[in-house]
Design an enzyme around this catalytic site. Structure first.
Site, mmCIF file in Angstrom:
data_model
loop_
_atom_site.group_PDB
_atom_site.id
_atom_site.type_symbol
_atom_site.label_atom_id
_atom_site.label_comp_id
_atom_site.label_asym_id
_atom_site.label_seq_id
_atom_site.Cartn_x
_atom_site.Cartn_y
_atom_site.Cartn_z
ATOM 1 N N ASP A 125 -1.724 -11.633 4.937
ATOM 2 C CA ASP A 125 -3.165 -11.724 5.215
ATOM 3 C C ASP A 125 -3.602 -13.146 5.570
ATOM 4 O O ASP A 125 -4.715 -13.353 6.052
ATOM 5 C CB ASP A 125 -3.973 -11.233 4.009
ATOM 6 N N GLN A 167 0.843 -1.207 0.000
ATOM 7 C CA GLN A 167 0.000 0.000 0.000
ATOM 8 C C GLN A 167 0.872 1.248 0.000
ATOM 9 O O GLN A 167 0.592 2.219 -0.709
ATOM 10 C CB GLN A 167 -0.950 -0.028 1.191
#
Ligand code: S3P
Length: 426
Positions: free
Chosen positions: A312, A166
């Site tokens: 994740d 990100q």
């Protein structure tokens, strides 16, 4: 939502489209000239937040089933939004759009839900400010809401203290508009979907080791994108398939990009029975069908460069490690504390409530596997991956498991419980 031990998961499944790739296809499609066609787009709440932000900036976007059409208006075609843009629960939306907004000719404000308003934004504010952006945390706590006033930007070479796609992507997107070259070096390589997709849209981008190097773009060109199934969603079934006795299942069309496939290496290292078939590549993104069968698992050590490639999936891996013999050590994963919830704390609490022997550490956890688990009441803390992890775990343990706040799976996997049920009856 309640779960009980099942006698194995069997059958075939096709998981929804990759979340990271779905976000990026709307963003780049909006900045490109022409209509971008996105197939197998993830209709999860996070990606719908990205669509709503670009719609608010004047981009016509239509959803036809799982296909999305984005009528891009070019790099300078966004309009000032008439309202504060709501990124919902989505860190990817908030951070990546910030890079784009930093270079527009208007001021805009981004906000989100209670979780987003607590997540760290300094990690993008610092590099974007170094590029010349004017970006301000309205509450003065380095979190959203963020007010961003577009400015002339210049390229930088940013040494990122964290391996974060990100952060990297926010800087690269700003770099499309900057004067001169933009470079981002990471401690370890994070997912490279932005780099791959920027290249296919015509940007001048290359990679040297853990450094991504981009030159400003004159134009991006609309593409047809086939979004692979999300390996982070597939992870729940891959883990369930190996840890629940009596299982055999085939997960079709899973993205296996090497910057995302850490879970496959961990499964192998733990002794899982796992086979890749029908390997293909579309727009630089490799995919495969993955066959798993219940396996006798043993503990492993997960650390260093592999961490960003399975960040994740760590909640599910931690739960799976309870079904393995011996210890599993997860370290170098402090990033888990700043996800949708503090995933180290929440996993240790939830697994302990189910009877696991698990220790919280500063940057991960130690799971002493092999102790039988039992059902418990688990609060998802509105974190989609926590809800799915404990739903799957509940299907492999004695007694009843209740997930409180189960609806949050809509963030990344609407239909998750139906798919799980289908496999339980398979
Ligand atoms: C994402 C990057 C990762 C990941 C998140 C999606 C992306 O976050 O955890 O779910 O699409 O770029 P970080 O960049 O914070 O590691």
């Amino acid at each position: 939502m309640k779960f009980r031990k099942c006698s194995g998961l069997r059958g075939e499944i096709r998981v929804p489209g990759d979340k990271s790739i779905s976000h990026r296809s709307v963003m780049l499609g909006s900045l490109a000239k022409g209509t971008t066609e996105i197939h197998h787009f993830l209709q999860g709440a996070d990606c719908l937040s990205t669509i709503s932000c670009f719609s608010a900036m004047g981009i016509p976007i239509t959803i036809q089933g799982s296909t999305v059409l984005v009528k891009g208006k070019g790099l300078f075609g966004l309009h000032e939004p008439g309202q504060v843009m709501d990124c919902g629960n989505s860190g990817t939306t908030t951070r990546l759009i910030s890079g784009i907004l930093a270079a527009q000719s208007f001021t805009s404000t981004l906000t989100g839900d209670a979780s987003i308003r607590k997540r760290p934004m300094k990690r993008i504010m610092t590099p974007l400010s170094q590029m010349g952006a004017r970006i301000r945390s309205l509450a003065g706590n380095d979190c959203a809401p963020l007010e961003i006033t577009g400015s002339a930007l210049c390229g930088i070479h940013y040494q990122s203290p964290v391996a974060s796609a990100q952060v990297k992507s926010a800087i690269l997107l700003a770099g499309l508009y900057a004067e001169g070259e933009t470079r981002v070096t990471e401690p370890y390589i994070s997912r490279n979907h932005s780099e791959l997709m920027l290249k296919s849209f015509g940007a001048d981008i290359r990679t040297e080791g853990t450094t991504a190097i981009l030159r400003p773009a004159r134009e991006l060109y609309a593409q047809k994108i086939l979004v692979p199934g999300d390996i982070s969603s597939a992870a729940f079934f891959l883990a369930a398939g190996v840890m629940i006795p009596g299982s055999e299942l085939l997960v079709r069309n899973v993205g296996i990009n090497p910057t995302r496939d850490g879970i496959l290496h961990v499964l192998k290292a733990m002794g899982a029975d796992l086979t890749l078939i029908n390997e293909e590549t579309h727009s630089g993104e490799p995919t495969a069908d993955i066959l798993v069968r219940s396996s006798s698992l043993h503990g492993t050590v997960i650390e260093g460069a592999i961490i960003p490639t399975l960040i994740d999936e760590l909640p599910m891996i931690a739960a799976m490690a309870c079904f393995a013999d011996g210890d599993t050590i997860i370290r170098d994963a402090a990033e888990l504390k700043v996800k949708e919830s503090n995933r180290i704390q929440v996993m240790v609490q939830g697994l302990s409530a189910m009877g696991a022997d698990v220790e919280e550490t500063d940057d991960g956890m130690i799971i002493h596997g092999g102790r039988p688990l039992h059902g418990a009441v688990i609060d998802s803390r509105s974190d989609h991956r926590i809800a799915m992890t404990f739903a799957v775990t509940g299907c492999g343990v004695e007694g009843e498991t209740e997930i409180v706040g189960a609806d949050c799976v809509n963030i990344s996997y609407p239909g998750f419980y139906q798919d799980l049920e289908q496999l339980m009856n398979g």
